[in-house]
Design an enzyme around this catalytic site. Structure first.
Site, PDB file in Angstrom:
ATOM      1  N   ASP A  67     -51.100  18.051 136.847  1.00  0.00           N
ATOM      2  CA  ASP A  67     -51.510  18.076 138.250  1.00  0.00           C
ATOM      3  C   ASP A  67     -50.641  19.002 139.092  1.00  0.00           C
ATOM      4  O   ASP A  67     -49.623  19.515 138.632  1.00  0.00           O
ATOM      5  CB  ASP A  67     -51.506  16.650 138.830  1.00  0.00           C
ATOM      6  CG  ASP A  67     -50.232  15.871 138.500  1.00  0.00           C
ATOM      7  OD1 ASP A  67     -49.258  16.482 138.020  1.00  0.00           O
ATOM      8  OD2 ASP A  67     -50.200  14.653 138.723  1.00  0.00           O
ATOM      9  N   ASP A 136     -49.223   2.530 141.894  1.00  0.00           N
ATOM     10  CA  ASP A 136     -50.595   2.044 142.092  1.00  0.00           C
ATOM     11  C   ASP A 136     -51.429   2.190 140.812  1.00  0.00           C
ATOM     12  O   ASP A 136     -52.639   1.986 140.815  1.00  0.00           O
ATOM     13  CB  ASP A 136     -51.276   2.786 143.260  1.00  0.00           C
ATOM     14  CG  ASP A 136     -51.371   4.293 143.026  1.00  0.00           C
ATOM     15  OD1 ASP A 136     -50.911   4.780 141.969  1.00  0.00           O
ATOM     16  OD2 ASP A 136     -51.922   4.984 143.903  1.00  0.00           O
TER      17      ASP A 136
HETATM   18  C1  GLP Z   1     -46.345  11.620 140.525  1.00  0.00           C
HETATM   19  C2  GLP Z   1     -47.092  12.377 139.437  1.00  0.00           C
HETATM   20  C3  GLP Z   1     -47.493  11.468 138.302  1.00  0.00           C
HETATM   21  C4  GLP Z   1     -46.326  10.611 137.879  1.00  0.00           C
HETATM   22  C5  GLP Z   1     -45.893   9.755 139.032  1.00  0.00           C
HETATM   23  C6  GLP Z   1     -44.790   8.761 138.705  1.00  0.00           C
HETATM   24  O1  GLP Z   1     -47.188  10.991 141.419  1.00  0.00           O
HETATM   25  N1  GLP Z   1     -48.246  13.048 139.918  1.00  0.00           N
HETATM   26  O2  GLP Z   1     -47.992  12.245 137.236  1.00  0.00           O
HETATM   27  O3  GLP Z   1     -46.685   9.814 136.787  1.00  0.00           O
HETATM   28  O4  GLP Z   1     -45.430  10.653 140.032  1.00  0.00           O
HETATM   29  O5  GLP Z   1     -43.557   9.354 138.828  1.00  0.00           O
HETATM   30  P1  GLP Z   1     -42.168   8.660 138.596  1.00  0.00           P
HETATM   31  O6  GLP Z   1     -41.928   8.735 137.142  1.00  0.00           O
HETATM   32  O7  GLP Z   1     -41.226   9.504 139.395  1.00  0.00           O
HETATM   33  O8  GLP Z   1     -42.273   7.284 139.123  1.00  0.00           O
END
Ligand code: GLP
Length: 236
Positions: A67, A136
């Site tokens: 993404d 979420d």
């Molecule tokens: C972002 C990314 C996701 C990722 C999420 C969780 O929103 N777009 O792909 O999984 O963060 O990130 P973290 O590991 O920092 O909690």
């Protein structure tokens, strides 16, 4: 689904890096689907160490990221292209021309999404997809919705995602409200999936994703339908 409970973040990162390393060793020209967020950072650091030690060669690997924020170009420090360059690509011998991240500044994000799916198809699909999970339940930026969306597509970010990601920006208002994300088709067609989740705040949503009903309001729950998923979780 295989669930591994790691005692520490360091252990989680080592196991995840070893799984990715074995993929690269078994198939040197593999396609790796990659993720951003804080959970994969230790994994990337370990992969960089293995490369430095001469144990891994990424020269034939292609990568496709999940993404990107809408409106941020690759030079913006909070863009996911910048994140990947800084935390992984600049530290290993991958050919930067073979690293793909959706283009967040494309004039038509719907078209960009369809082109991105075509690109993944033309590469023969993803061998191993690394995922994180949002509080979420989002994977990539597939937010809770009434349906699972198949294509790579633009999305409006949830308030909880904007709040969670605000820690990386100067102010919450600086977090883009939109993004482009790989859809469920390309993710679910990956031959292997590896999900890493770190922190107590991920425990409840992981439990729902793994053991709850398959529900687009918990996007990660779709992974229950995949035949080769490994989840590694560490509370600390
Ligand atoms: C972002 C990314 C996701 C990722 C999420 C969780 O929103 N777009 O792909 O999984 O963060 O990130 P973290 O590991 O920092 O909690």
């Amino acid at each position: 689904m295989k669930f591994i409970k790691a005692d520490t973040y360091e252990e989680l990162s080592k196991i995840a890096a070893n799984i990715i390393a074995s993929q690269v060793i078994m198939k040197p020209d593999c396609v790796l689907g990659l993720a951003t967020g804080s959970s994969p950072l230790g994994t990337y650091a370990n992969l960089a160490k293995m490369y430095e030690a001469g144990d891994l060669d990424f020269s034939n690997v292609t990568t496709v990221n999940l993404d990107e924020y809408a409106g941020l170009d690759g030079t913006h420090e909070q863009s996911y292209r910048y994140f990947m360059n800084r935390n992984l690509f600049s530290k290993i011998n991958v050919d930067i021309e073979k690293t793909y991240v959706p283009n967040g500044i494309a004039s038509d994000l719907v078209k960009e999404g369809l082109n991105y799916d075509e690109l993944i198809q033309s590469l023969g699909g993803i061998d191993l997809q690394l995922l994180g999970i949002g509080v979420d339940g989002h994977i990539g930026f597939n937010e809770p919705d009434s349906v699972f969306v198949a294509e790579t597509h633009p999305v409006k970010l949830d308030e909880s995602t904007i709040e969670a990601n605000a820690r990386f920006f100067a102010t919450k208002e600086d977090v883009p409200s939109q993004a482009i994300t790989m859809g469920m088709r390309s993710i679910m067609q990956a031959r292997k999936i590896l999900l890493v989740a770190n922190g107590k705040n991920k425990k409840a949503i992981l439990e729902r994703a793994i053991n709850g009903p398959i529900d687009p309001m918990v996007p990660a729950s779709i992974l229950q339908l995949h035949s080769d998923v490994t989840v590694i979780f560490s509370e600390i």
